[in-house]
Design a protein around this motif. Structure first.
Motif, PDB file in Angstrom:
ATOM      1  N   ALA A 427      85.943 -22.556-112.874  1.00 52.41           N
ATOM      2  CA  ALA A 427      86.077 -22.962-114.273  1.00 52.41           C
ATOM      3  C   ALA A 427      87.226 -22.206-114.934  1.00 52.41           C
ATOM      4  O   ALA A 427      87.608 -21.117-114.508  1.00 52.41           O
ATOM      5  N   GLY A 433      85.983 -20.703-124.831  1.00 51.80           N
ATOM      6  CA  GLY A 433      85.109 -20.175-123.801  1.00 51.80           C
ATOM      7  C   GLY A 433      84.699 -18.744-124.084  1.00 51.80           C
ATOM      8  O   GLY A 433      83.555 -18.347-123.821  1.00 51.80           O
ATOM      9  N   ALA A 491      75.262 -28.529-124.932  1.00 49.01           N
ATOM     10  CA  ALA A 491      76.501 -28.175-124.234  1.00 49.01           C
ATOM     11  C   ALA A 491      76.922 -29.274-123.268  1.00 49.01           C
ATOM     12  O   ALA A 491      78.122 -29.526-123.087  1.00 49.01           O
ATOM     13  N   PHE A 492      75.938 -29.962-122.667  1.00 49.72           N
ATOM     14  CA  PHE A 492      76.258 -31.058-121.745  1.00 49.72           C
ATOM     15  C   PHE A 492      77.008 -32.175-122.468  1.00 49.72           C
ATOM     16  O   PHE A 492      77.991 -32.713-121.954  1.00 49.72           O
ATOM     17  N   PHE A 495      80.518 -31.145-123.201  1.00 52.06           N
ATOM     18  CA  PHE A 495      81.362 -31.266-122.000  1.00 52.06           C
ATOM     19  C   PHE A 495      81.695 -32.724-121.711  1.00 52.06           C
ATOM     20  O   PHE A 495      82.806 -33.056-121.288  1.00 52.06           O
ATOM     21  N   LEU A 496      80.738 -33.620-121.964  1.00 49.59           N
ATOM     22  CA  LEU A 496      80.914 -35.030-121.640  1.00 49.59           C
ATOM     23  C   LEU A 496      81.946 -35.688-122.542  1.00 49.59           C
ATOM     24  O   LEU A 496      82.773 -36.488-122.086  1.00 49.59           O
ATOM     25  N   LYS A 503      85.425 -28.334-123.667  1.00 50.45           N
ATOM     26  CA  LYS A 503      84.741 -28.298-122.374  1.00 50.45           C
ATOM     27  C   LYS A 503      84.629 -26.865-121.873  1.00 50.45           C
ATOM     28  O   LYS A 503      83.621 -26.486-121.255  1.00 50.45           O
ATOM     29  N   GLY A 504      85.677 -26.058-122.123  1.00 49.46           N
ATOM     30  CA  GLY A 504      85.622 -24.658-121.723  1.00 49.46           C
ATOM     31  C   GLY A 504      84.486 -23.917-122.413  1.00 49.46           C
ATOM     32  O   GLY A 504      83.792 -23.101-121.794  1.00 49.46           O
ATOM     33  N   ALA A 506      81.710 -25.348-123.522  1.00 48.85           N
ATOM     34  CA  ALA A 506      80.462 -25.871-122.980  1.00 48.85           C
ATOM     35  C   ALA A 506      80.139 -25.250-121.625  1.00 48.85           C
ATOM     36  O   ALA A 506      78.986 -24.905-121.344  1.00 48.85           O
ATOM     37  N   VAL A 507      81.165 -25.096-120.779  1.00 46.26           N
ATOM     38  CA  VAL A 507      80.942 -24.537-119.446  1.00 46.26           C
ATOM     39  C   VAL A 507      80.510 -23.079-119.527  1.00 46.26           C
ATOM     40  O   VAL A 507      79.526 -22.665-118.887  1.00 46.26           O
ATOM     41  N   SER A 508      81.235 -22.271-120.296  1.00 43.60           N
ATOM     42  CA  SER A 508      80.886 -20.845-120.397  1.00 43.60           C
ATOM     43  C   SER A 508      79.517 -20.656-121.036  1.00 43.60           C
ATOM     44  O   SER A 508      78.738 -19.790-120.623  1.00 43.60           O
ATOM     45  N   THR A 510      76.952 -22.818-120.924  1.00 39.03           N
ATOM     46  CA  THR A 510      75.913 -23.241-119.984  1.00 39.03           C
ATOM     47  C   THR A 510      75.681 -22.191-118.904  1.00 39.03           C
ATOM     48  O   THR A 510      74.528 -21.835-118.600  1.00 39.03           O
TER      49      THR A 510
END
Length: 543
Positions: A427, A433, A491-492, A495-496, A503-504, A506-508, A510
């Motif tokens: 990622a 993030g 967060a999903f 990201f979607l 998205k960064g 959301a990834v961090s 999650t």
């Protein structure tokens, strides 16, 4: 020590070692702090806003693809009518998605309908031409137009991605942008050559091979139109030629115009390979050699055989690059000549090799982030994260005393798990993030507070420390799961539907929440059990 507790500690230590390996890799002996820092920087990929680079928003001209499909359909229809011996006047594109056919022989109208049905099926609507006897118009159905536009956007995105990948840039981001605006966002983090990357993206790479209707070019558009009695043939198009350039790149020839067949027999989508080489006939220039697909070769062979001794033009990005007489049947190979130097020929071959854009692109937005700005973002982001972590840790130790140390260990391990998760997943860490990291610290504190307050309630109710800890974790577990799952679902969706930086975040977030479930519920419980096993039976729990 309880054997079950011993294996839990071994499991936690194994996870910690895997995290350290994910962050810094295998140590090189003798190692140093500088070496560890360098390994860490290689494991964690930084996004555009932290590393610096280029942010572009491109608009794909999907109307061009619709027009190109209409031109090809008109050309197919004219050939079919000619092969079936059905007399007609002209078959021309009268609008982006409309074909006009004139002067169909009255006794051949039924056969004309059959040809249209066999050729296009239900993709085109056939209707009489208003105010014109024995004339018809074909309109491409809206579902087909939408399909062409969607296919154009998909192919443009895939083509740009392949071009960027061939440049070797680190973690580029290419995705649709906006809502139905035919836009694509391109983010190029600092590695590689952003200037060359923009040139490669800008190069439309729209290759077309067309028949030249006149053997020689004209010095101006007016001269070309005048040579055809004031109006070009319906199947003709006036295309400018690429001016000749000297060895130093300066234009040395006058602008010329060619009258070409509107329909292309071969396009860039028909290419199989492309590479550059020195032109032995025109040193020191270079040429681009290309090979056609099998299907295109089947079309190109009969085309060249039927048009022997006629000029054929190679059109690149709506400009004539080369015109040569067809001296024999050509199956599947060709070359593009011009005043290319080695770099220009190599770049053009790369563009063609990675696939032709189905339509031209226009830049809607361009933004550059300098490395110094990215360094400032990292510096301030790390400062904020460290400051928040220190304040939270001091509060936890002050308010929960010895149990606060438990929370400190869990939070630090949570941070290590989060960074290791980013490294293992590949990622990209962005400035949002880092905000997700800070939010994860807050969620970790919230989980520990819930558990500790539950334990306090049980202790105030007269429960023994072992029983209070057990009930505190059990009764806080469902609440912790509920808050974490709802946040992960949010967060999903971020990201979607979000773009790169979102998205960064959301990834961090999650990864941090999943790590927090492990540290606050599992690791914290093991620390409590280990502490209780060491305590005298009548001692009070410091919380």
């Amino acid at each position: 020590m309880n054997p079950n507790l011993k294996w839990k500690v071994v499991f936690i230590l194994t996870v910690v070692l895997l995290c350290v390996y994910g962050l810094v890799g295998l140590p090189n002996f003798p190692t140093s702090w500088a070496g560890i820092k360098q390994n860490f920087s290689h494991q964690i990929q930084l996004g555009l806003d932290l590393q610096g680079g280029t942010h572009l928003v491109l608009r794909v001209q999907v109307d061009e693809a619709v027009r190109q499909n209409t031109d090809m359909a008109a050309n197919q229809l004219a050939r079919q009518l000619h092969d079936k011996n059905i007399p007609f006047g002209e078959v021309t594109r009268s609008a982006d998605s409309q074909i006009k056919v004139t002067n169909i022989a009255p006794d051949q109208i039924s056969n004309f309908h059959n040809v249209v049905t066999d050729l296009f099926g239900s993709n085109w609507d056939l209707a009489p031409s208003p105010g014109e006897q024995n004339g018809y118009v074909l309109n491409m159905r809206q579902t087909i137009i939408s399909s062409v536009e969607q296919q154009t956007m998909t192919q443009a995105q895939e083509t740009i991605t392949r071009r960027i990948d061939q440049l070797g840039l680190t973690e580029p981001f290419v995705a649709p942008y906006g809502r139905g605006e035919n836009e694509i966002i391109v983010e190029l983090p600092g590695e590689g050559d952003p200037v060359r990357a923009k040139e490669i993206i800008q190069a439309g790479g729209q290759l077309e091979i067309r028949l030249a209707l006149d053997p020689n070019p004209y010095p101006s558009e007016a001269a070309a139109i005048q040579a055809h009695s004031g109006i070009l043939p319906p199947n003709a198009e006036l295309v400018p030629g690429e001016p000749e350039r000297g060895a130093n790149g300066v234009v040395s020839g006058a602008q010329v115009y060619w009258v070409l067949d509107r329909s292309a027999i071969v396009t860039g989508r028909d290419l199989r390979t492309a590479d550059s080489s020195r032109n032995p006939e025109k040193p020191p220039t270079y040429q681009v050699n290309f090979t056609l697909s099998t299907e295109a070769g089947r079309r190109f062979g009969p085309f060249t055989e039927q048009n022997m001794n006629r000029p054929m033009a190679i059109v690149l990005d709506h400009k004539v690059q080369t015109v040569a007489n067809i001296e024999g049947r050509i199956e599947d190979q060709g070359r593009i000549e011009g005043t290319f130097d080695e770099t220009a020929a190599s770049n053009l071959a790369l563009v063609l090799r990675s696939g032709a854009l189905p339509a031209s692109i226009h830049y809607e937005e361009e933004r550059t982030v300098g490395p110094s700005l990215g360094a400032d973002s990292i510096h301030h982001g790390v400062q904020a994260s460290v400051a928040s972590l220190i304040v939270v840790l001091i509060f936890m130790v002050f308010y929960y005393r010895s149990a606060g140390v438990n929370a400190v260990v869990a939070l630090l391990l949570n941070l290590v798990l989060l960074l290791a998760g980013l490294a293992y997943c590949g990622a990209v860490l962005t400035l949002p993030g880092i905000a997700g990291v800070i939010l994860t610290i807050g969620m970790g504190v919230d989980s520990n507070v819930l558990i500790f307050e539950r334990i306090r309630e049980e202790l105030r109710g007269g429960k023994a420390p072992v029983t209070a800890v057990d009930l505190g974790f059990k009764r806080a577990f469902l609440t912790i799961i509920d808050t974490h799952v709802t946040t992960i679902v949010s967060a999903f969706f971020l990201f979607l539907f979000g773009t790169g930086p979102v998205k960064g975040f959301a990834v961090s977030l999650t990864i941090g929440l999943l790590a927090n479930l492990f540290t606050s519920v599992y690791v914290s419980r093991v620390i409590f059990d280990w502490h209780l096993a060491k305590m005298p039976r009548q001692a009070e729990l410091s919380i």
